[in-house]
Design an enzyme around this catalytic site. Structure first.
Site, PDB file in Angstrom:
ATOM      1  N   HIS A 231       0.835  -1.211   0.000  1.00 22.22           N
ATOM      2  CA  HIS A 231       0.000   0.000   0.000  1.00 22.22           C
ATOM      3  C   HIS A 231       0.866   1.256   0.000  1.00 22.22           C
ATOM      4  O   HIS A 231       0.566   2.232   0.690  1.00 22.22           O
ATOM      5  CB  HIS A 231      -0.931   0.011   1.212  1.00 22.22           C
ATOM      6  CG  HIS A 231      -2.037  -0.991   1.134  1.00 22.22           C
ATOM      7  ND1 HIS A 231      -3.042  -0.920   0.200  1.00 22.22           N
ATOM      8  CD2 HIS A 231      -2.290  -2.114   1.867  1.00 22.22           C
ATOM      9  CE1 HIS A 231      -3.875  -1.941   0.365  1.00 22.22           C
ATOM     10  NE2 HIS A 231      -3.436  -2.685   1.353  1.00 22.22           N
TER      11      HIS A 231
ATOM     12  N   ASP B 140      -0.013  -4.193   6.249  1.00 24.01           N
ATOM     13  CA  ASP B 140      -1.063  -5.099   5.779  1.00 24.01           C
ATOM     14  C   ASP B 140      -0.935  -5.431   4.295  1.00 24.01           C
ATOM     15  O   ASP B 140      -0.434  -4.657   3.508  1.00 24.01           O
ATOM     16  CB  ASP B 140      -2.442  -4.496   6.050  1.00 24.01           C
ATOM     17  CG  ASP B 140      -2.610  -3.115   5.416  1.00 24.01           C
ATOM     18  OD1 ASP B 140      -1.684  -2.292   5.549  1.00 24.01           O
ATOM     19  OD2 ASP B 140      -3.657  -2.865   4.800  1.00 24.01           O
ATOM     20  N   GLU B 141      -1.398  -6.607   3.957  1.00 23.28           N
ATOM     21  CA  GLU B 141      -1.673  -7.043   2.586  1.00 23.28           C
ATOM     22  C   GLU B 141      -0.471  -6.971   1.646  1.00 23.28           C
ATOM     23  O   GLU B 141      -0.591  -6.577   0.492  1.00 23.28           O
ATOM     24  CB  GLU B 141      -2.848  -6.244   2.015  1.00 23.28           C
ATOM     25  CG  GLU B 141      -4.138  -6.481   2.783  1.00 23.28           C
ATOM     26  CD  GLU B 141      -5.346  -5.793   2.189  1.00 23.28           C
ATOM     27  OE1 GLU B 141      -6.431  -6.389   2.227  1.00 23.28           O
ATOM     28  OE2 GLU B 141      -5.203  -4.655   1.695  1.00 23.28           O
ATOM     29  N   ALA B 142       0.683  -7.380   2.117  1.00 23.35           N
ATOM     30  CA  ALA B 142       1.862  -7.465   1.251  1.00 23.35           C
ATOM     31  C   ALA B 142       1.852  -8.816   0.547  1.00 23.35           C
ATOM     32  O   ALA B 142       2.563  -9.750   0.934  1.00 23.35           O
ATOM     33  CB  ALA B 142       3.138  -7.279   2.071  1.00 23.35           C
TER      34      ALA B 142
END
Length: 883
Positions: free
Chosen positions: A449, A536-538
């Site tokens: 992100h 988050d969300e790597a």
């Protein structure tokens, strides 16, 4: 001389030709932008069931929808093929069934529609239908974004007028019947007048003059009232000047003069507090006819006691207080609100207004999500590109001056897709928060992100390389130029979404940013004590469980089919990261984000910042809290409960982390209020979270929620206590901003349901059972005292309806008024509302409105329009109808 004249004439002729060409191209752009009427009609949300080849198209979970995109040319004929329409779609477009057009995805949600060689022009008045197949489903109007625009070479892009609106309903149809269902087995109760009426039937108006929000730990009601018509005499020396000013601001909202007559005594005596009351924020207060006596554990307790005085005041008639005594202390040390200003920017004024309300309801942590793929929102001295480029979205295909448009922002910077807090703005926010006993926690999201940061630092790199400053250009570069990894992030970006965690320049960048942010906090007199890493969300979503390889022998029907051999884990093709794997520094590529978090925690600790915070998945490969260099390591836990979160949350606590409960299915405020396509929001975690659902959340006993709520399809689930762990540290309500494009929409999504989060963060209710290993909850377990829960909510709802909504209105908050429930029986109209005390109105023609009285139900015929109205009469709810 003649030669020079000929050259000059040639240049003039060439320029005239260019001007003519540019003019004709601009005319095409202007004509299409001004005259194309674009409409979306949802045909089906169950593509596979309707025979669409969702799986073969590579749709995740083999799920797709079909929408007709209709273009009507209301202007003159357009024959040119040299143009393109850029439009925003949160669903990947998998196919367009019209040989005259092709669609490609640019990045993120930005798609490009352009003519093919077979395009034969737009005739005047012509209607063109483009059947589109998109991934997943589209169930709410806000799944469709405004902000489409037309572009052509040598022409300025221009917004398409028909999509330059926040009235999404003006260009979306088809959301009805089975198209409201995510799957054919969707069992959600869809909101309408009758279903709302049935949901509200257990609510009744009651006296809540002695009821305070959030609920105190102990209250003993006295008899009678205390006259405060002449104000209260609040001792100014009990607070510093900024805090007293903050108290005065709230006093003006509720209509109380704090320099009046009724004596108020305030002392801070921590030694007098023991047991559950011996904690920051605790206070004791007595309100009697001869004055108000406050004793506080600390300065925060004194501040909250005064907020309790204001909480008991009816701002519409602020002349009395109930006689009572209170002993109170907060449930959680961390009572937070997270605001995403990155996806879409929200103004400084909106943040300050939020801080006012947080203080009034005793919330003490503002978590600012300052950066993401779609924007960098904080000025960093020494790195101007972060805001010159990363804070703006416009149509620059090279992204040298701005990021590409996303989320309905269109081709220009004159909207909330662009914007940032200057250093002075941020310092002002910090000072304002400190005066209200609120800690501001900055989040700079990484390594995923982070596209805004990466693109900005590439612009910096290019600028400095052009100046011949190679070493300086590489100082803060965030991407490995040799990384060829093929990845797709959760929101459809490529490898540019990631800060490369293996480069020294990335670490230098983080050090620089933390140093500058810490300096701002120091300048504000509010030292930086918590750094939020994000984390988050790597991941590459194409390697997730919703896909299978095209060459797999045993394919299943419910997974999309793609060539998995072409997919990489993040950083897998980065030589710099490959070196870390080869030399054993990190075991594999999946562990890199957690390794990076540990490295950043060292920087944080070196700067004397005691607390390191992250979204829990960013730390999943770390060996517990002890792997981090800071004194405390905290995680925002955001697993969905019905996907295993009822158990996994306790694993994080057991590992030693301070857990901040942040569950998307209960305390995400970007989810819709109701299962109604008119409501705003994403719904990947739950179809709806209204104030009542948030109020009924049991944050310490996660399995209990399986008895009192349903999953996103309206079905029951089970939750069982399985792991012993230490108590949680806090509760946070989140507002992500993908569908929230202005301050009015922001306040609608946050208020009033954030008051329910404040209630749960401060007060543990009697109906919340203790968490116990081995106890299982479900829709049929009957372990929760639901009668007590409903009675508790009834009190809460009455306080909102009778007092607190009026205070929000006086504060200038654009809160959401509840849509009424209604039914017609035997020709008589019956109405009710989620917050008793809110005025209800009905109309027989949609223009002339009458106030509803339940003791005199009116006779009606035909369609009846209904709405709720604010205390001032200046604000109304969304209008619906009943027959």
């Amino acid at each position: 001389m003649l030669k020079h004249s000929l050259i000059a004439a040639s240049v003039i002729t060439t320029l005239a030709g260019c001007s003519s060409l540019q003019s004709s191209e601009q005319q095409v752009v202007n004509s299409l932008a001004d005259n194309l009427d674009i409409q979306y009609e949802v045909l089906t949300n169950h593509g596979a069931n309707e025979g669409l080849a969702c799986q073969d198209m590579g749709a995740e979970w083999a799920s797709c929808n079909k929408v007709n995109m209709t273009l009507v040319n209301q202007g003159e004929a357009v024959d040119s093929k040299d143009w393109a329409i850029y439009f925003h779609s949160i669903r990947l477009i998998l196919d367009v069934d019209n040989e005259q057009f092709k669609i490609s995805r640019v990045t993120g949600d930005l798609h490009k529609l352009e003519p093919t060689d077979k395009f034969d022009g737009f005739a005047a008045g012509e209607e063109v239908v483009l059947p589109l197949v998109g991934e997943y489903w589209q169930l709410f109007e806000t799944d469709f974004m405004p902000g489409a625009f037309v572009s052509a070479p040598n022409a300025e892009p221009k917004m398409i007028a028909s999509l330059n609106t926040e009235d999404v309903a003006s260009f979306v149809t088809g959301l009805e019947g089975n198209n409201l269902k995510r799957t054919p087995d969707d069992n959600n109760v869809f909101a309408n007048a009758v279903s709302r009426f049935e949901k509200n039937e257990d609510l009744a108006t009651q006296d809540v003059s002695t009821t305070l929000l959030p609920t105190p730990m102990h209250v003993e009601a006295g008899k009678g009232k205390v006259d405060i018509a002449d104000g209260i005499a609040l001792p100014k020396d009990a607070f510093d000047a900024t805090q007293f000013a903050a108290i005065q601001d709230r006093a003006e909202v509720v209509g109380v003069d704090v320099r009046g007559d009724l004596p108020v005594s305030i002392t801070v005596v921590p030694a007098d507090f023991t047991g559950e009351l011996a904690k920051s924020g605790a206070y004791e207060m007595s309100i009697k006819g001869d004055g108000i006596v406050i004793k506080a554990f600390d300065q925060a307790g004194a501040f909250y006691a005064v907020q309790s005085i204001f909480g008991l005041v009816d701002s519409q008639n602020a002349d009395s207080l109930p006689q009572l005594s209170i002993k109170d202390a907060p449930r959680f040390d961390y009572r937070g609100v997270m605001v995403d200003v990155a996806r879409n920017f929200h103004s400084k004024d909106a943040i300050l207004a939020t801080l006012d309300q947080m203080a009034a309801y005793k919330m003490n942590k503002l978590h600012l999500h300052l950066t993401d793929d779609e924007g960098w929102r904080l000025e960093i001295p020494g790195l101007p590109e972060l805001t010159e480029v990363g804070a703006n979205r416009c149509f620059d295909t090279q992204e040298k001056s701005c990021l590409l448009p996303q989320l309905g922002s269109g081709p220009t910077t004159d909207n909330f897709g662009s914007g940032y807090f200057s250093k002075a703005d941020y310092v002002e926010i910090l000072k304002y928060a400190k005066a209200r006993n609120i800690e501001v926690i900055p989040e700079i999201d990484m390594p995923a992100h982070a596209r805004a940061a990466v693109v900005s630092m590439e612009a910096r790199y290019d600028r400095l390389m052009e100046e011949g400053k190679e070493a300086e250009a590489n100082e803060y570069r965030l991407m490995d130029p040799q990384d060829t990894s093929n990845v797709t992030t959760v929101q459809f970006y490529n490898k540019q979404s990631f800060i490369n965690p293996c480069m020294e320049s990335s670490t230098r960048f983080v050090d620089k940013v933390i140093s500058e942010v810490a300096a701002m906090h120091q300048e504000a007199g509010a030292p930086l004590t918590t750094w939020h890493f994000g984390g988050d969300e790597a991941k590459n979503i194409k390697l997730g469980a919703g896909f299978q390889d095209v060459n797999a022998e045993d394919k299943v029907s419910w997974k999309g089919t793609i060539d998995l051999s072409k997919q990489d884990k993040p950083f897998a093709q980065s030589p710099q990261c490959q070196t870390l794997i080869t030399d054993g520094t990190v075991s594999d590529f999946a562990h890199l984000p957690s390794h990076f978090a540990e490295e950043v925690s060292k920087i944080v600790a070196e700067k004397g910042i005691p607390n390191f915070q992250a979204w829990q998945d960013g730390l999943k490969y770390s060996d517990g809290e002890k792997a981090f260099a800071t004194e405390n390591t905290r995680v925002n836990f955001w697993d969905v409960l019905y996907w295993g979160g009822t158990s996994s949350v306790y694993e994080w606590s057991k590992k030693g982390y301070d857990v901040i409960v942040s569950n998307p299915d209960y305390v995400y405020m970007d989810m819709p209020y109701e299962v109604d396509p008119k409501e705003r929001g994403y719904y990947w975690a739950t179809r709806a979270t209204d104030t009542r659902k948030m109020f009924g959340f049991a944050p310490e006993n996660m399995p209990q929620n399986a008895e009192t709520s349903v999953d996103r399809d309206g079905n029951g689930f089970t939750g069982k206590g399985e792991i012993e762990a230490k108590p949680f540290y806090g509760l946070s309500a989140q507002l992500w901003s993908e569908t929230v494009r202005n301050d009015e929409q922001y306040e609608y999504m946050v208020f009033p349901r954030v008051l329910a989060a404040a209630q749960r963060a401060w007060h543990r209710a009697d109906w919340e059972n203790d968490y116990k290993v081995g106890v299982e909850y479900s829709q049929n377990s009957n372990l929760v005292d639901k009668a007590s829960l409903n009675q508790d909510y009834n009190r809460f709802a009455n306080v909102l309806g009778q007092r607190e909504l009026a205070k929000l209105e006086k504060s200038g908050i654009d809160y959401r008024l509840p849509v009424p429930g209604a039914k017609v029986e035997d020709g008589k109209l019956a109405m009710n509302v989620q917050f008793p005390g809110v005025t209800l109105q009905y109309s027989l023609d949609g223009e002339n409105w009458l106030t509803y009285a339940d003791n005199a139900r009116p006779n009606v015929t035909g369609e009846v329009f209904i709405r709720s109205v604010s205390a001032t009469g200046e604000k109304v709810s969304r209008i619906t109808s009943v027959k």
